[in-house]
Scaffold this active site. Structure first.
Site, PDB file in Angstrom:
ATOM      1  N   ASP A   8       0.722  -1.018   0.031  1.00 35.30           N
ATOM      2  CA  ASP A   8       0.058   0.003   0.062  1.00 35.30           C
ATOM      3  C   ASP A   8       0.781   1.142   0.084  1.00 35.30           C
ATOM      4  O   ASP A   8       2.081   1.213   0.465  1.00 35.30           O
ATOM      5  CB  ASP A   8      -0.943  -0.282   1.350  1.00 35.30           C
ATOM      6  CG  ASP A   8      -1.998   0.924   1.167  1.00 35.30           C
ATOM      7  OD1 ASP A   8      -2.472   1.272   0.235  1.00 35.30           O
ATOM      8  OD2 ASP A   8      -2.653   1.449   2.285  1.00 35.30           O
ATOM      9  N   GLY A   9       0.180   2.599  -0.363  1.00 37.66           N
ATOM     10  CA  GLY A   9       1.025   3.731  -0.607  1.00 37.66           C
ATOM     11  C   GLY A   9       1.516   4.309  -1.841  1.00 37.66           C
ATOM     12  O   GLY A   9       2.024   5.301  -1.926  1.00 37.66           O
ATOM     13  N   ASN A  56     -11.110  -2.767  -5.284  1.00 36.70           N
ATOM     14  CA  ASN A  56     -10.429  -1.583  -6.059  1.00 36.70           C
ATOM     15  C   ASN A  56     -10.856  -1.373  -7.550  1.00 36.70           C
ATOM     16  O   ASN A  56     -10.606  -0.279  -7.951  1.00 36.70           O
ATOM     17  CB  ASN A  56      -8.780  -1.991  -6.273  1.00 36.70           C
ATOM     18  CG  ASN A  56      -7.828  -2.021  -4.998  1.00 36.70           C
ATOM     19  OD1 ASN A  56      -7.036  -2.834  -4.951  1.00 36.70           O
ATOM     20  ND2 ASN A  56      -8.309  -1.030  -4.288  1.00 36.70           N
ATOM     21  N   ARG A 174       2.156  -4.744   6.148  1.00 35.92           N
ATOM     22  CA  ARG A 174       1.605  -3.679   5.403  1.00 35.92           C
ATOM     23  C   ARG A 174       2.221  -2.573   5.464  1.00 35.92           C
ATOM     24  O   ARG A 174       2.670  -2.005   6.408  1.00 35.92           O
ATOM     25  CB  ARG A 174       0.161  -3.496   6.050  1.00 35.92           C
ATOM     26  CG  ARG A 174      -0.619  -2.486   5.072  1.00 35.92           C
ATOM     27  CD  ARG A 174      -2.169  -2.008   5.443  1.00 35.92           C
ATOM     28  NE  ARG A 174      -2.776  -1.303   4.478  1.00 35.92           N
ATOM     29  CZ  ARG A 174      -3.749  -1.563   3.963  1.00 35.92           C
ATOM     30  NH1 ARG A 174      -4.856  -2.388   4.608  1.00 35.92           N
ATOM     31  NH2 ARG A 174      -4.247  -0.553   2.968  1.00 35.92           N
TER      32      ARG A 174
HETATM   33  C1  IPE Z   1      -5.445  -2.811  -0.308  1.00 38.04           C
HETATM   34  O1  IPE Z   1      -5.305  -1.351  -0.472  1.00 38.04           O
HETATM   35  C2  IPE Z   1      -5.156  -3.280  -1.569  1.00 38.04           C
HETATM   36  C3  IPE Z   1      -3.925  -3.317  -2.006  1.00 38.04           C
HETATM   37  C4  IPE Z   1      -2.898  -3.038  -1.606  1.00 38.04           C
HETATM   38  C5  IPE Z   1      -3.877  -4.124  -3.504  1.00 38.04           C
HETATM   39  P1  IPE Z   1      -6.245  -0.222  -0.272  1.00 38.04           P
HETATM   40  O2  IPE Z   1      -5.447   1.035  -0.472  1.00 38.04           O
HETATM   41  O3  IPE Z   1      -7.099  -0.722  -1.607  1.00 38.04           O
HETATM   42  O4  IPE Z   1      -7.086  -0.326   0.948  1.00 38.04           O
HETATM   43  P2  IPE Z   1      -7.923   0.675   1.833  1.00 38.04           P
HETATM   44  O5  IPE Z   1      -8.852   1.348   0.932  1.00 38.04           O
HETATM   45  O6  IPE Z   1      -6.768   1.544   2.417  1.00 38.04           O
HETATM   46  O7  IPE Z   1      -8.392  -0.106   3.033  1.00 38.04           O
HETATM   47  C1  IPE Z   2      -1.668   0.220  -3.344  1.00 41.91           C
HETATM   48  O1  IPE Z   2      -1.447   1.701  -3.380  1.00 41.91           O
HETATM   49  C2  IPE Z   2      -1.975  -0.417  -4.669  1.00 41.91           C
HETATM   50  C3  IPE Z   2      -3.015  -0.731  -5.125  1.00 41.91           C
HETATM   51  C4  IPE Z   2      -4.266  -0.766  -4.160  1.00 41.91           C
HETATM   52  C5  IPE Z   2      -3.332  -1.169  -6.333  1.00 41.91           C
HETATM   53  P1  IPE Z   2      -2.634   2.737  -3.192  1.00 41.91           P
HETATM   54  O2  IPE Z   2      -3.108   2.882  -4.610  1.00 41.91           O
HETATM   55  O3  IPE Z   2      -3.601   2.047  -2.386  1.00 41.91           O
HETATM   56  O4  IPE Z   2      -1.966   3.728  -2.824  1.00 41.91           O
HETATM   57  P2  IPE Z   2      -2.573   4.964  -1.682  1.00 41.91           P
HETATM   58  O5  IPE Z   2      -3.007   4.087  -0.488  1.00 41.91           O
HETATM   59  O6  IPE Z   2      -3.750   5.620  -2.206  1.00 41.91           O
HETATM   60  O7  IPE Z   2      -1.093   5.678  -1.134  1.00 41.91           O
HETATM   61 MG    MG Z   3      -4.306   2.406  -0.336  1.00 43.63          MG
END
Ligand code: IPE
Ligand code: IPE
Ligand code: MG
Length: 230
Positions: A8-9, A56, A174
């Site tokens: 994530d991030g 997503n 995470r």
């Molecule tokens: C979880 O991250 C899914 C992945 C890292 C692929 P999200 O960014 O989608 O989760 P939430 O919305 O913060 O719970």
């Molecule tokens: C995780 O990064 C990748 C996916 C969920 C595909 P994010 O896209 O959720 O990144 P943030 O949480 O918005 O920073």
């Molecule tokens: Mg995210």
């Protein structure tokens, strides 16, 4: 040893650099190879990476399309090095909502890497733990099977497109600073150790994985027992 990572991030990392989220996803994809290559050296046999959750799909169309394109490109570009490194790839999750050419690319990569024996890399795409459990319950009910924990794990493996029963997670990492599971591996994480880091995924390096493994090694896992019995 099964380690699972919620990568994530990417979006916040890109925004902090005044770049589009898609760029963050591309840099995030680039961070994966070094992690996979270093994983067997720190004792990891199975590595499960959360790449795209069922929720997503609710993101803007352009971002979703960009991510699907990125997966396809990733599989094509990385399969030869996965074969070379002894990586066995399994893509877990639903396939019926993915574009046909991506499903083909997944099958090709899985087939090409099936003899990899150094590490199993499970990539979660269109994955939802709840959805997987509901489908296990449905299959069991329809076939009149009375499930126990072992057969539940077997069925879940089949539903997630792997041959084997789903393995329990030892350590869940995470990145990105949030402390939640976001519908990832709810069954498999029954006794997982949880490790949260504020490092954004595109910045996550083998050194961060080693640090997580050091913290894990110092944890006292009891599985409901008293320490002496473990
Ligand atoms: C979880 O991250 C899914 C992945 C890292 C692929 P999200 O960014 O989608 O989760 P939430 O919305 O913060 O719970
Ligand atoms: C995780 O990064 C990748 C996916 C969920 C595909 P994010 O896209 O959720 O990144 P943030 O949480 O918005 O920073
Ligand atoms: Mg995210």
């Amino acid at each position: 040893m099964h380690v699972a990572i919620i990568m994530d991030g990417n979006g916040r990392w890109a925004r902090a650099r005044r770049r589009p989220r898609e760029w963050g996803h591309r840099q995030g994809a680039k961070a994966i190879r070094a992690i996979v290559e270093s994983a067997p050296d720190v004792g990891i046999d199975v590595l499960t990476l959360y790449a795209f959750s069922a929720d997503n799909w609710k993101r803007p169309d352009a971002e979703v399309r960009g991510l699907l394109r990125l997966f396809r490109r990733y599989l094509r570009a990385e399969t030869p090095s996965m074969v070379e490194d002894g990586v066995r790839l399994q893509v877990i999750g639903r396939r019926d909502r993915l574009p046909a050419d991506l499903v083909r690319a997944i099958r090709t990569s899985e087939e090409a890497t099936r003899h990899g024996s150094r590490i199993t890399l499970r990539l979660a795409v269109d994955y939802s733990a709840r959805d997987a459990m509901v489908r296990v319950a449905r299959v069991a009910a329809e076939s009149g099977t009375v499930v126990d924990e072992a057969s539940f794990a077997e069925l879940m493996g089949q539903i997630l497109n792997t041959d084997d029963a789903v393995p329990d997670v030892d350590l869940l990492i995470r990145s990105g600073g949030e402390q939640r599971l976001s519908d990832f591996l709810l069954w498999e994480c029954a006794y997982a150790e949880l490790y949260f880091t504020s490092r954004m995924w595109p910045d996550f390096r083998p050194e961060d994985l080693r640090e997580a493994m050091r913290v894990f090694a110092a944890r006292d896992r009891r599985f409901g027992m008293v320490a002496e019995a473990v």
